[in-house]
Write a protein that holds these residues in place. Sequence first.
Motif, PDB file in Angstrom:
ATOM      1  N   ALA A 194      47.141  27.848  24.808  1.00  0.00           N
ATOM      2  CA  ALA A 194      47.699  27.245  26.027  1.00  0.00           C
ATOM      3  C   ALA A 194      47.617  28.214  27.200  1.00  0.00           C
ATOM      4  CB  ALA A 194      49.149  26.826  25.781  1.00  0.00           C
ATOM      5  N   ALA A 195      47.924  29.494  26.941  1.00  0.00           N
ATOM      6  CA  ALA A 195      47.851  30.501  28.001  1.00  0.00           C
ATOM      7  C   ALA A 195      46.407  30.696  28.450  1.00  0.00           C
ATOM      8  CB  ALA A 195      48.426  31.825  27.498  1.00  0.00           C
ATOM      9  N   GLN A 196      45.476  30.676  27.491  1.00  0.00           N
ATOM     10  CA  GLN A 196      44.058  30.825  27.837  1.00  0.00           C
ATOM     11  C   GLN A 196      43.565  29.632  28.648  1.00  0.00           C
ATOM     12  OE1 GLN A 196      41.181  32.442  24.923  1.00  0.00           O
ATOM     13  NE2 GLN A 196      40.084  30.507  25.168  1.00  0.00           N
ATOM     14  N   GLN A 197      44.029  28.444  28.302  1.00  0.00           N
ATOM     15  CA  GLN A 197      43.636  27.241  29.048  1.00  0.00           C
ATOM     16  C   GLN A 197      44.112  27.312  30.494  1.00  0.00           C
ATOM     17  OE1 GLN A 197      45.201  23.559  27.460  1.00  0.00           O
ATOM     18  NE2 GLN A 197      43.585  22.356  28.416  1.00  0.00           N
ATOM     19  N   LYS A 198      45.318  27.822  30.692  1.00  0.00           N
ATOM     20  CA  LYS A 198      45.843  27.961  32.048  1.00  0.00           C
ATOM     21  C   LYS A 198      45.048  29.005  32.827  1.00  0.00           C
ATOM     22  CE  LYS A 198      50.050  28.796  34.708  1.00  0.00           C
ATOM     23  NZ  LYS A 198      49.636  27.759  35.668  1.00  0.00           N
ATOM     24  N   LEU A 199      44.714  30.122  32.179  1.00  0.00           N
ATOM     25  CA  LEU A 199      43.895  31.138  32.829  1.00  0.00           C
ATOM     26  C   LEU A 199      42.529  30.573  33.214  1.00  0.00           C
ATOM     27  CD1 LEU A 199      44.605  34.302  30.634  1.00  0.00           C
ATOM     28  CD2 LEU A 199      45.114  34.065  33.075  1.00  0.00           C
ATOM     29  N   ASP A 200      41.968  29.799  32.297  1.00  0.00           N
ATOM     30  CA  ASP A 200      40.658  29.204  32.556  1.00  0.00           C
ATOM     31  C   ASP A 200      40.729  28.257  33.749  1.00  0.00           C
ATOM     32  OD1 ASP A 200      38.012  29.252  31.818  1.00  0.00           O
ATOM     33  OD2 ASP A 200      38.170  27.489  30.536  1.00  0.00           O
ATOM     34  N   HIS A 201      41.853  27.547  33.881  1.00  0.00           N
ATOM     35  CA  HIS A 201      42.035  26.634  35.017  1.00  0.00           C
ATOM     36  C   HIS A 201      42.182  27.415  36.320  1.00  0.00           C
ATOM     37  CE1 HIS A 201      44.512  24.239  37.834  1.00  0.00           C
ATOM     38  NE2 HIS A 201      43.770  23.226  37.401  1.00  0.00           N
ATOM     39  N   ASP A 202      42.922  28.528  36.273  1.00  0.00           N
ATOM     40  CA  ASP A 202      43.199  29.313  37.482  1.00  0.00           C
ATOM     41  C   ASP A 202      42.022  30.182  37.907  1.00  0.00           C
ATOM     42  OD1 ASP A 202      45.716  28.210  37.464  1.00  0.00           O
ATOM     43  OD2 ASP A 202      46.693  29.972  36.581  1.00  0.00           O
ATOM     44  N   LEU A 203      41.282  30.723  36.928  1.00  0.00           N
ATOM     45  CA  LEU A 203      40.257  31.729  37.217  1.00  0.00           C
ATOM     46  C   LEU A 203      38.838  31.264  36.951  1.00  0.00           C
ATOM     47  CD1 LEU A 203      42.006  34.788  35.523  1.00  0.00           C
ATOM     48  CD2 LEU A 203      42.139  34.121  37.937  1.00  0.00           C
ATOM     49  N   GLY A 204      38.678  30.189  36.167  1.00  0.00           N
ATOM     50  CA  GLY A 204      37.354  29.761  35.756  1.00  0.00           C
ATOM     51  C   GLY A 204      36.611  28.968  36.823  1.00  0.00           C
ATOM     52  N   GLY A 205      35.473  28.415  36.431  1.00  0.00           N
ATOM     53  CA  GLY A 205      34.652  27.649  37.361  1.00  0.00           C
ATOM     54  C   GLY A 205      33.940  28.556  38.349  1.00  0.00           C
ATOM     55  N   ALA A 206      33.823  28.108  39.598  1.00  0.00           N
ATOM     56  CA  ALA A 206      33.176  28.884  40.648  1.00  0.00           C
ATOM     57  C   ALA A 206      34.229  29.678  41.425  1.00  0.00           C
ATOM     58  CB  ALA A 206      32.408  27.965  41.596  1.00  0.00           C
ATOM     59  N   ARG A 207      33.808  30.835  41.935  1.00  0.00           N
ATOM     60  CA  ARG A 207      34.741  31.697  42.647  1.00  0.00           C
ATOM     61  C   ARG A 207      34.062  32.349  43.849  1.00  0.00           C
ATOM     62  NH1 ARG A 207      37.972  36.957  40.205  1.00  0.00           N
ATOM     63  NH2 ARG A 207      39.168  37.429  42.090  1.00  0.00           N
ATOM     64  N   PHE A 208      34.742  32.289  45.010  1.00  0.00           N
ATOM     65  CA  PHE A 208      34.271  32.953  46.215  1.00  0.00           C
ATOM     66  C   PHE A 208      34.874  34.353  46.309  1.00  0.00           C
ATOM     67  CE2 PHE A 208      33.404  28.589  47.610  1.00  0.00           C
ATOM     68  CZ  PHE A 208      32.193  28.744  48.267  1.00  0.00           C
ATOM     69  N   ARG A 209      34.057  35.276  46.802  1.00  0.00           N
ATOM     70  CA  ARG A 209      34.560  36.619  47.067  1.00  0.00           C
ATOM     71  C   ARG A 209      33.995  37.094  48.400  1.00  0.00           C
ATOM     72  NH1 ARG A 209      33.741  42.088  46.022  1.00  0.00           N
ATOM     73  NH2 ARG A 209      31.622  41.757  45.278  1.00  0.00           N
ATOM     74  N   LEU A 210      34.882  37.591  49.273  1.00  0.00           N
ATOM     75  CA  LEU A 210      34.463  38.056  50.587  1.00  0.00           C
ATOM     76  C   LEU A 210      33.478  39.213  50.453  1.00  0.00           C
ATOM     77  CD1 LEU A 210      34.874  37.877  53.690  1.00  0.00           C
ATOM     78  CD2 LEU A 210      36.659  39.614  53.424  1.00  0.00           C
ATOM     79  N   SER A 211      32.447  39.189  51.290  1.00  0.00           N
ATOM     80  CA  SER A 211      31.442  40.251  51.297  1.00  0.00           C
ATOM     81  C   SER A 211      31.231  40.708  52.732  1.00  0.00           C
ATOM     82  CB  SER A 211      30.123  39.739  50.695  1.00  0.00           C
ATOM     83  OG  SER A 211      29.123  40.721  50.779  1.00  0.00           O
ATOM     84  N   ALA A 212      31.271  42.014  52.971  1.00  0.00           N
ATOM     85  CA  ALA A 212      31.069  42.566  54.306  1.00  0.00           C
ATOM     86  C   ALA A 212      30.315  43.874  54.187  1.00  0.00           C
ATOM     87  CB  ALA A 212      32.411  42.786  55.016  1.00  0.00           C
ATOM     88  N   GLY A 213      29.532  44.200  55.196  1.00  0.00           N
ATOM     89  CA  GLY A 213      28.780  45.443  55.139  1.00  0.00           C
ATOM     90  C   GLY A 213      28.202  45.843  56.469  1.00  0.00           C
ATOM     91  N   VAL A 214      27.906  47.122  56.606  1.00  0.00           N
ATOM     92  CA  VAL A 214      27.223  47.705  57.751  1.00  0.00           C
ATOM     93  C   VAL A 214      26.061  48.523  57.210  1.00  0.00           C
ATOM     94  CG1 VAL A 214      27.409  49.271  59.744  1.00  0.00           C
ATOM     95  CG2 VAL A 214      29.346  47.804  59.105  1.00  0.00           C
ATOM     96  N   GLY A 215      24.914  48.482  57.899  1.00  0.00           N
ATOM     97  CA  GLY A 215      23.773  49.200  57.373  1.00  0.00           C
ATOM     98  C   GLY A 215      22.781  49.595  58.428  1.00  0.00           C
ATOM     99  N   LEU A 216      21.626  50.098  57.966  1.00  0.00           N
ATOM    100  CA  LEU A 216      20.522  50.502  58.816  1.00  0.00           C
ATOM    101  C   LEU A 216      19.249  49.802  58.359  1.00  0.00           C
ATOM    102  CD1 LEU A 216      20.944  54.377  59.281  1.00  0.00           C
ATOM    103  CD2 LEU A 216      21.126  52.620  61.059  1.00  0.00           C
ATOM    104  N   SER A 217      18.398  49.486  59.329  1.00  0.00           N
ATOM    105  CA  SER A 217      17.109  48.867  59.036  1.00  0.00           C
ATOM    106  C   SER A 217      16.040  49.601  59.828  1.00  0.00           C
ATOM    107  CB  SER A 217      17.138  47.378  59.405  1.00  0.00           C
ATOM    108  OG  SER A 217      15.865  46.809  59.260  1.00  0.00           O
ATOM    109  N   TYR A 218      14.845  49.781  59.203  1.00  0.00           N
ATOM    110  CA  TYR A 218      13.737  50.456  59.875  1.00  0.00           C
ATOM    111  C   TYR A 218      12.477  49.595  59.760  1.00  0.00           C
ATOM    112  CZ  TYR A 218      10.238  53.908  61.166  1.00  0.00           C
ATOM    113  OH  TYR A 218       9.199  54.571  61.790  1.00  0.00           O
ATOM    114  N   ALA A 219      11.879  49.246  60.904  1.00  0.00           N
ATOM    115  CA  ALA A 219      10.672  48.429  60.918  1.00  0.00           C
ATOM    116  C   ALA A 219       9.438  49.321  60.841  1.00  0.00           C
ATOM    117  CB  ALA A 219      10.640  47.582  62.184  1.00  0.00           C
ATOM    118  N   PHE A 220       8.537  48.985  59.951  1.00  0.00           N
ATOM    119  CA  PHE A 220       7.300  49.774  59.779  1.00  0.00           C
ATOM    120  C   PHE A 220       6.214  49.310  60.748  1.00  0.00           C
ATOM    121  CE2 PHE A 220       9.509  49.987  55.743  1.00  0.00           C
ATOM    122  CZ  PHE A 220       9.442  51.334  55.455  1.00  0.00           C
TER     123      PHE A 220
END
Length: 220
Positions: A194-220
């Motif tokens: 029962a506890a695993q089923q609840k976890l699967d409901h809360d955490l399973g399926g698809a999940r979004f996670r914020l992604s952010a970044g700063v970088g450098l690019s060089y054109a050849f």
Amino acid sequence: MKWKISMAACAALAALVHNAARAEDVFGYAKLGTGMELGVGKALDNGLGLRLGVQNSFRYKQDKTQEGTPYQLKSKPNPGLAASLDWRPIRDSGFRLSGGLTLSGKAREDLSFAANGAGNYVLNGNNYAASAVGPLSGKVEYSPLGSYLGVGWDFALPGASAWRVTTDLGAQLQFGGKATLNPASGVSAQDLAAAQQKLDHDLGGARFRLSAGVGLSYAF
């Protein structure tokens, strides 16, 4: 099958690197933020651009509760390949929209429960003394295939036209999440399921996670 797809992506990446020395519309890039990514790209027609790289998200932790019992999610290292298509809707602007796919090993988060204020785990409404049960743990596993949607802006460096500062903000989507709990001493199979089923409901399926970044690019 997974290793064949990975080898094909690596071959495509190697081909772009090989052509980079003689193509003005080819660039290399590096990003750092919620993760790290290195790769090469090629400008296409109609404001489009293709990027191929290798990436790895930094490890993270997240605290949650279930039935008043605290637990922690801790990610595992999971390097992989990334392919992105960029579109610049405004000509000669640094603004772009990005979308892509990631392919890696099976993404995983470890679950670790802690006793509540009374020293118990609460599973399916029943109390279990943490001192008698011992460690209560589990995991959440996702599909190797993921996706990314985001926006970005590139800034030209004064006096260095080949260099760009890049910024990215978006969301990574992980698919097919499945939660499991490890068997624990003295816990009934019914309460654990029962506890695993609840976890699967809360955490399973698809999940979004914020992604952010700063970088450098060089054109050849």
